[in-house]
Design an enzyme around this catalytic site. Structure first.
Site, PDB file in Angstrom:
ATOM      1  N   GLY A 146       0.815  -1.204   0.000  1.00 53.60           N
ATOM      2  CA  GLY A 146       0.000   0.000   0.000  1.00 53.60           C
ATOM      3  C   GLY A 146       0.847   1.252   0.000  1.00 53.60           C
ATOM      4  O   GLY A 146       2.059   1.211   0.252  1.00 53.60           O
ATOM      5  N   PRO A 147       0.231   2.399  -0.287  1.00 52.46           N
ATOM      6  CA  PRO A 147       0.967   3.673  -0.278  1.00 52.46           C
ATOM      7  C   PRO A 147       1.507   3.993   1.106  1.00 52.46           C
ATOM      8  O   PRO A 147       1.068   3.421   2.109  1.00 52.46           O
ATOM      9  CB  PRO A 147      -0.095   4.700  -0.729  1.00 52.46           C
ATOM     10  CG  PRO A 147      -1.186   3.896  -1.355  1.00 52.46           C
ATOM     11  CD  PRO A 147      -1.175   2.567  -0.670  1.00 52.46           C
ATOM     12  N   PRO A 148       2.446   4.925   1.201  1.00 55.71           N
ATOM     13  CA  PRO A 148       2.980   5.302   2.518  1.00 55.71           C
ATOM     14  C   PRO A 148       1.902   5.944   3.384  1.00 55.71           C
ATOM     15  O   PRO A 148       1.042   6.691   2.906  1.00 55.71           O
ATOM     16  CB  PRO A 148       4.094   6.306   2.180  1.00 55.71           C
ATOM     17  CG  PRO A 148       4.448   6.034   0.754  1.00 55.71           C
ATOM     18  CD  PRO A 148       3.199   5.558   0.103  1.00 55.71           C
ATOM     19  N   GLY A 149       1.948   5.641   4.665  1.00 54.73           N
ATOM     20  CA  GLY A 149       1.057   6.268   5.625  1.00 54.73           C
ATOM     21  C   GLY A 149      -0.308   5.633   5.753  1.00 54.73           C
ATOM     22  O   GLY A 149      -1.184   6.192   6.417  1.00 54.73           O
ATOM     23  N   GLY A 176      -0.966   2.729   7.213  1.00 64.59           N
ATOM     24  CA  GLY A 176      -1.108   1.968   8.455  1.00 64.59           C
ATOM     25  C   GLY A 176      -0.622   0.541   8.374  1.00 64.59           C
ATOM     26  O   GLY A 176      -1.133  -0.320   9.107  1.00 64.59           O
ATOM     27  N   HIS A 211      -8.514  35.388 -12.452  1.00 64.93           N
ATOM     28  CA  HIS A 211      -8.030  34.041 -12.793  1.00 64.93           C
ATOM     29  C   HIS A 211      -8.765  32.972 -11.969  1.00 64.93           C
ATOM     30  O   HIS A 211      -9.268  31.984 -12.526  1.00 64.93           O
ATOM     31  CB  HIS A 211      -6.518  33.966 -12.544  1.00 64.93           C
ATOM     32  CG  HIS A 211      -5.906  32.661 -12.934  1.00 64.93           C
ATOM     33  ND1 HIS A 211      -5.218  32.487 -14.112  1.00 64.93           N
ATOM     34  CD2 HIS A 211      -5.878  31.445 -12.306  1.00 64.93           C
ATOM     35  CE1 HIS A 211      -4.798  31.229 -14.196  1.00 64.93           C
ATOM     36  NE2 HIS A 211      -5.183  30.577 -13.101  1.00 64.93           N
ATOM     37  N   GLU A 212      -8.865  33.181 -10.659  1.00 69.56           N
ATOM     38  CA  GLU A 212      -9.493  32.176  -9.800  1.00 69.56           C
ATOM     39  C   GLU A 212     -11.010  32.145  -9.990  1.00 69.56           C
ATOM     40  O   GLU A 212     -11.620  31.069  -9.919  1.00 69.56           O
ATOM     41  CB  GLU A 212      -9.146  32.441  -8.336  1.00 69.56           C
ATOM     42  CG  GLU A 212      -7.663  32.406  -8.022  1.00 69.56           C
ATOM     43  CD  GLU A 212      -7.008  31.089  -8.423  1.00 69.56           C
ATOM     44  OE1 GLU A 212      -7.705  30.056  -8.482  1.00 69.56           O
ATOM     45  OE2 GLU A 212      -5.795  31.100  -8.687  1.00 69.56           O
ATOM     46  N   HIS A 228     -11.787  29.889 -12.931  1.00 65.82           N
ATOM     47  CA  HIS A 228     -11.841  28.473 -12.555  1.00 65.82           C
ATOM     48  C   HIS A 228     -13.138  28.151 -11.806  1.00 65.82           C
ATOM     49  O   HIS A 228     -13.830  27.172 -12.104  1.00 65.82           O
ATOM     50  CB  HIS A 228     -10.654  28.123 -11.652  1.00 65.82           C
ATOM     51  CG  HIS A 228      -9.337  28.069 -12.365  1.00 65.82           C
ATOM     52  ND1 HIS A 228      -9.119  27.285 -13.471  1.00 65.82           N
ATOM     53  CD2 HIS A 228      -8.158  28.706 -12.115  1.00 65.82           C
ATOM     54  CE1 HIS A 228      -7.858  27.423 -13.875  1.00 65.82           C
ATOM     55  NE2 HIS A 228      -7.267  28.292 -13.073  1.00 65.82           N
TER      56      HIS A 228
END
EC number: 3.4.24.-
Length: 665
Positions: free
Chosen positions: A230-233, A235, A451-452, A455
């Site tokens: 599994g990915p890091p972190g 458990g 700009h924001e 989005h």
């Protein structure tokens, strides 16, 4: 001169008794040897020092004493050109005096011998004999022996201290695994949340350790190893400790990098020692974290691999499923790189099970937050279910970090309990960065706001786009001037073609707003990350997902170009040059079509954009639901969204290459 007076060195030793002590921590043997050595030095050295303090007589004085009849006998050592003599009134216990002779003639035929014979002096000649070298040789040998004893004593004492780094001098081949008894683990499945599927698979391992007769009675064999992937972190280590806590058995934990040292054969010796200790404590668990450090594919990479690491892996393979076997010992290993592991390590009989410990879903994140919130003082306005919805893709470690950051912000703001504002700021700090000083009222602030809003408005108007979570113009650490954040919809299992088009259109909303409001000459570099994301997403649609006019074919694949595994040497594409040209045209066609769609929506809602920008400049941060309500209040009926074409208009390849973006609006 009084030769019976104690030598100066003896006085200094009495005055400074600590100089006579050996190094701290030596045993009784070393102390006795040091005392014996000191006595030998005193007995051998004091007479020499006493003699050194007395000035030897000259040759003329010696001749005068001979002529005066005071010399009793003379011992002549021709080779050393030394004559030792004793006076008639000198006591027998006092040492002899000596005088050095000079001259090239033979002493017996010289004036020296004639003078001795004339005065009836007893002369003894020793042609080839000098001083006895045996005491000096014995002293040097004993000094060397004493140094060796002191060195061995120091090494033995250092080796007995296993809690520090130098204490491993004589224990290179010993295992460095940490040993935990049942009472020291203190973790069970109730302390692990968010990975229910993995807990169910490991529940059988607990039953194996508690009641092995239930399985052996029907011919079932206890699994040798379980590999947590599994990915890091997520458990993995916590899950292994929980298995040990539930089973109530001893628990050995070690990292894969602790097996390999700079000395050849140390890793294999440590593996043998680890399994020897585990078999003595069976049934037990052995947890190897980051096993890819030692279990990487053999014979791969530059130079054919590492011989010491491969020897360690070979010993691990033998211990897990070799000739002797390891009944009662279950290996639990964790890695986030299963693709680099050796195939012999993954076969049944060694790691019989591979358990995926993936990122938690909404329910899993909610359970993790509840576990980590036990020791946190949360206010009533904090809803953990809302926090779980706002943190898709977060691992268990990331969620724990969010609550910890929220607690730190609460203490910094001198509040008594963690509020929703602190949790929200902690999420932004972990994902985007620390909030900086707001922008001053300037052209830069207006440009960032437009700009924001570009989005955020497209995320609100587009039918298949993910809903807006927040839009802000507050700068963040790392050069982020502002951001528009969406909430990923986890209920959607697969992404549709329409979602990809709306995603690209929304990402281009910032650049489209800049061009529509300020013109082509005022376009900035603020959309650089947006353009990179758009290019990767559009290319993935064409080459991997079959969402273009090239047909339903996968022209590229996701592969790990790991040079250390012998991969990635040749980057030759899997298609011809003609197909490569068509891929580039299709990618450009998708991007230009979405860009034209974004500019059209910004232009049609220009008044709404201006009002939203003024509101954002005043408030600096607006939540997603509030943004949608304000858009409705400003006169935009969201139920009548502008139609988004299901099929892209036919744009020729030549037009897509030669036409500027403004012609597609």
């Amino acid at each position: 001169m009084d030769y019976n007076r104690p030598a100066p060195v003896l006085i200094s030793l009495k005055r400074y008794p600590h100089r006579m002590k050996p190094a701290s921590g030596n045993n009784k043997l070393v102390k006795r040897l040091s005392a014996f050595m000191l006595g030998l030095l005193l007995t051998q050295g004091l007479p020499v020092l006493a003699q050194a303090k007395k000035e030897p007589p000259s040759y003329s004085d010696f001749l005068r004493q001979v002529e005066a009849g005071q010399v009793e006998k003379v011992d002549l050592y021709e080779k050393q050109r030394v004559a030792k003599f004793r006076l008639k009134d000198q006591s027998k216990d006092s040492p002899e005096q000596e005088v050095r002779l000079f001259g090239q003639n033979e002493y017996l035929d010289s004036q020296f011998a004639k003078t001795l014979r004339a005065n009836d002096v007893n002369l003894n000649v020793f042609p080839n004999q000098g001083e006895n070298p045996l005491p000096g040789i014995l002293l040097q040998v004993f000094i060397g022996f004493l140094l060796v004893v002191l060195l061995l004593s120091f090494l033995r004492r250092a080796a007995s201290n296993t809690s520090s780094g130098p204490g491993q001098i004589l224990n290179f081949g010993k295992s460095k695994a940490r040993f935990h008894m049942e009472s020291e683990t203190g973790i069970n499945f109730a302390d692990v949340a968010g990975i229910e599927e993995a807990k169910e698979e490991l529940q059988e391992v607990v039953t194996f350790l508690k009641q092995p007769e239930r399985f052996t009675a029907v011919g079932a064999r206890i699994p040798r190893g379980v590999l947590l992937i599994g990915p890091p972190g997520t458990g993995k280590t916590l899950l292994a400790r929980a298995v040990s806590g539930e089973a109530g058995v001893p628990f050995f934990s070690i990292s894969g990098s602790e097996f390999v040292e700079m000395f050849v054969g140390v890793g294999a010796s440590r593996v043998r020692d680890l399994f020897k200790k585990a078999k003595e404590s069976a049934p037990c668990l052995v947890f190897i974290d980051e096993i890819d450090a030692v279990g990487r594919q053999r014979g791969a990479g530059i130079g054919g691999g590492n011989d010491e690491r491969e020897q360690t892996l070979n010993q691990l393979l033998t211990e897990m499923d070799g000739f002797e076997g390891n009944s009662g010992v279950i290996i639990i290993a964790a890695t986030n790189r299963p693709d680099v592991l050796d195939s012999a390590l993954l076969r049944p009989g060694r790691f019989d099970r591979q358990v995926m410990v993936d990122l938690p879903s909404y329910k899993g994140r909610l359970g993790i937050l509840e576990v980590h919130a036990r020791d946190k003082k949360l206010s009533d306005d904090v809803a953990l279910d809302s926090v779980a919805r706002r943190t898709p893709g977060f691992s268990g470690a990331a969620l724990a970090n969010v609550l910890n950051e929220a607690a730190i912000l609460t203490a910094r703001r001198r509040k008594e309990s963690i509020g929703d504002l602190e949790v929200d700021d902690a999420i932004d700090r972990v994902t985007i960065g620390l909030a900086m000083t707001p922008h001053l009222d300037s052209k830069k602030k207006w440009l960032i706001a437009y700009h924001e809003v570009g989005h955020a408005l497209l995320a609100t108007l587009l039918k298949d786009a993910d809903p807006l979570n927040k839009v802000t113009i507050l700068p963040r650490s790392g050069g982020v001037g502002g951001f528009s954040q969406q909430v990923y919809n986890e209920d959607r299992v697969f992404q549709s073609r329409a979602w990809f088009f709306d995603r690209i259109t929304m990402a281009l909303g910032g650049r489209a707003a800049e061009v529509e409001i300020f013109g082509d000459a005022e376009v900035t570099s603020g959309a650089s990350s947006d353009l990179e994301y758009v290019a990767n997403l559009a290319r993935s649609m064409v080459t991997r997902l079959g969402m273009s006019d090239l047909g339903h074919v996968a022209l590229e694949s996701e592969r790990n170009d790991d040079v250390f595994l012998g991969q990635g040497w040749s980057n030759r594409p899997e298609y011809s040059e003609d197909i490569a040209v068509q891929i580039d045209r299709q990618v450009r066609e998708i991007v230009l079509h979405c860009y034209g769609q974004a500019r059209r929506l910004i232009r049609e809602n220009r008044e709404l954009v201006d009002k939203l920008v003024e509101m954002l400049l005043e408030r600096e941060t607006v939540e997603g639901e509030e943004f949608r309500q304000l858009a409705i209040a400003y006169g935009q009926d969201l139920s009548k969204k502008p139609p988004v074409p299901e099929k892209r208009p036919a744009i020729s390849a030549a037009a897509s290459v030669l036409s500027p973006p403004s012609l597609l609006s």
